[in-house]
Design an enzyme around this catalytic site. Sequence first.
Site, PDB file in Angstrom:
ATOM      1  N   HIS A  12       2.395   4.392  -0.180  1.00 44.97           N
ATOM      2  CA  HIS A  12       1.143   5.554  -0.907  1.00 44.97           C
ATOM      3  C   HIS A  12       2.290   6.917  -0.039  1.00 44.97           C
ATOM      4  O   HIS A  12       2.394   7.202   1.121  1.00 44.97           O
ATOM      5  CB  HIS A  12       0.313   6.048   0.352  1.00 44.97           C
ATOM      6  CG  HIS A  12      -0.287   7.120   0.330  1.00 44.97           C
ATOM      7  ND1 HIS A  12      -1.692   6.929   1.041  1.00 44.97           N
ATOM      8  CD2 HIS A  12      -0.632   8.556  -0.905  1.00 44.97           C
ATOM      9  CE1 HIS A  12      -2.581   8.645   0.806  1.00 44.97           C
ATOM     10  NE2 HIS A  12      -1.164   8.933  -0.427  1.00 44.97           N
ATOM     11  N   ARG A  50     -15.463 -13.601   3.479  1.00 44.38           N
ATOM     12  CA  ARG A  50     -15.904 -14.352   4.336  1.00 44.38           C
ATOM     13  C   ARG A  50     -16.733 -15.329   3.557  1.00 44.38           C
ATOM     14  O   ARG A  50     -17.856 -15.271   3.138  1.00 44.38           O
ATOM     15  CB  ARG A  50     -16.771 -13.890   5.949  1.00 44.38           C
ATOM     16  CG  ARG A  50     -16.006 -13.071   6.021  1.00 44.38           C
ATOM     17  CD  ARG A  50     -14.373 -13.439   7.270  1.00 44.38           C
ATOM     18  NE  ARG A  50     -13.729 -12.795   7.364  1.00 44.38           N
ATOM     19  CZ  ARG A  50     -12.493 -11.529   7.897  1.00 44.38           C
ATOM     20  NH1 ARG A  50     -12.163 -12.617   6.249  1.00 44.38           N
ATOM     21  NH2 ARG A  50     -11.614 -11.280   8.092  1.00 44.38           N
ATOM     22  N   LYS A 105       0.279  -1.147   0.275  1.00 45.14           N
ATOM     23  CA  LYS A 105       0.032   0.158   0.461  1.00 45.14           C
ATOM     24  C   LYS A 105       1.595   1.547  -0.028  1.00 45.14           C
ATOM     25  O   LYS A 105       0.419   2.135   0.826  1.00 45.14           O
ATOM     26  CB  LYS A 105      -1.109  -0.036   1.961  1.00 45.14           C
ATOM     27  CG  LYS A 105      -1.912  -0.797   0.450  1.00 45.14           C
ATOM     28  CD  LYS A 105      -3.082  -1.041   2.100  1.00 45.14           C
ATOM     29  CE  LYS A 105      -4.179  -2.073   2.218  1.00 45.14           C
ATOM     30  NZ  LYS A 105      -3.222  -3.713   2.877  1.00 45.14           N
ATOM     31  N   THR A 165     -11.436  -1.673   2.906  1.00 47.50           N
ATOM     32  CA  THR A 165     -12.554  -2.548   3.653  1.00 47.50           C
ATOM     33  C   THR A 165     -12.762  -2.672   5.283  1.00 47.50           C
ATOM     34  O   THR A 165     -14.077  -3.004   5.415  1.00 47.50           O
ATOM     35  CB  THR A 165     -12.892  -4.271   3.093  1.00 47.50           C
ATOM     36  OG1 THR A 165     -11.095  -4.556   3.688  1.00 47.50           O
ATOM     37  CG2 THR A 165     -12.279  -4.356   2.060  1.00 47.50           C
ATOM     38  N   GLN A 217     -13.479  -5.856   9.671  1.00 47.42           N
ATOM     39  CA  GLN A 217     -13.858  -5.825   8.032  1.00 47.42           C
ATOM     40  C   GLN A 217     -14.899  -5.322   7.677  1.00 47.42           C
ATOM     41  O   GLN A 217     -15.780  -6.576   8.741  1.00 47.42           O
ATOM     42  CB  GLN A 217     -13.620  -7.742   7.640  1.00 47.42           C
ATOM     43  CG  GLN A 217     -12.054  -7.977   7.405  1.00 47.42           C
ATOM     44  CD  GLN A 217     -11.491  -6.967   6.480  1.00 47.42           C
ATOM     45  OE1 GLN A 217     -11.787  -5.873   5.923  1.00 47.42           O
ATOM     46  NE2 GLN A 217     -10.151  -7.591   6.482  1.00 47.42           N
ATOM     47  N   ASN A 232       7.882  10.664  -6.925  1.00 46.60           N
ATOM     48  CA  ASN A 232       9.472   9.562  -6.787  1.00 46.60           C
ATOM     49  C   ASN A 232       9.963   8.772  -5.546  1.00 46.60           C
ATOM     50  O   ASN A 232      10.735   7.822  -6.148  1.00 46.60           O
ATOM     51  CB  ASN A 232      10.727  11.078  -6.381  1.00 46.60           C
ATOM     52  CG  ASN A 232      12.236  10.980  -6.443  1.00 46.60           C
ATOM     53  OD1 ASN A 232      12.426  10.471  -8.158  1.00 46.60           O
ATOM     54  ND2 ASN A 232      12.524  10.992  -5.728  1.00 46.60           N
ATOM     55  N   ILE A 275       5.373  10.946  -2.123  1.00 46.08           N
ATOM     56  CA  ILE A 275       5.429  11.493  -2.727  1.00 46.08           C
ATOM     57  C   ILE A 275       5.428  10.451  -4.073  1.00 46.08           C
ATOM     58  O   ILE A 275       6.184   9.720  -4.350  1.00 46.08           O
ATOM     59  CB  ILE A 275       6.520  12.391  -3.207  1.00 46.08           C
ATOM     60  CG1 ILE A 275       7.459  12.561  -2.509  1.00 46.08           C
ATOM     61  CG2 ILE A 275       5.599  13.566  -1.511  1.00 46.08           C
ATOM     62  CD1 ILE A 275       8.739  12.850  -2.574  1.00 46.08           C
TER      63      ILE A 275
END
Length: 227
Positions: A62, A174, A60, A114, A187, A66, A64
């Site tokens: 996240h 599930r 995941k 989620t 979740q 570069n 800038i």
Amino acid sequence: MNPIYLALDLPRLDAAIALAQKVKGHVGGLKLGLEFFCAHGHHGVHEVAKVGLPLFLDLKLHDIPNTVAGAMQSIHVLEPAIVTVHASGGRAMMEDAKAAAGEHCRVVAVTVLTSLDDADLAATGVGGSSHDQVLRLADLAAEAGLDGIVCSGQEVGEVHRRWKNGFFVVPGLRPAEAANGALGGDQKRTVTPRQARDAGASVLVIGRPISRAEDPVTAARAIEGTL
């Protein structure tokens, strides 16, 4: 191809590898998340790769553009089949992530986790429903040239209709016999693996229904049998 990717986010590397070896005949790949990567790094990924299944690095990313591009380049040697970035990082970040990825690596954008619902999004200043936000971010990911997105099974059907050739990863699944929350209350937007697959999911990420089952092999085989 078996669409099930086992979420292998266990604190001990030996336990993770042992579980992967047990169920590898009934899953199509292994998902290694941020917790695993921070605990075991490149070494842990290399060890899990010896099991012989495709690897999904759910990092995941996240930051800038570069920085994210540099991170993508640093994991080339691990040869992941799938890597995640956050769609909310913006188009330029996603474009740079894809440009920096390995030739055979699918880059997919996380839309709305989620674990979040409409009230959670509103608290962060995002207007509208989680469904609407997923669609907005899916469109942005497609414009950025990514391979696909991560979304819940509740949104994947409409995203698939809008993005015919997209690659869709669905977590938070599930089995029908498990009550929502029984295997993890974080979740909130869940469906069954069969429902997600029928709606257009390319990859089904399943963790606790297998990893915390009394017999993981039986659990994995049972889920595989519903697809």
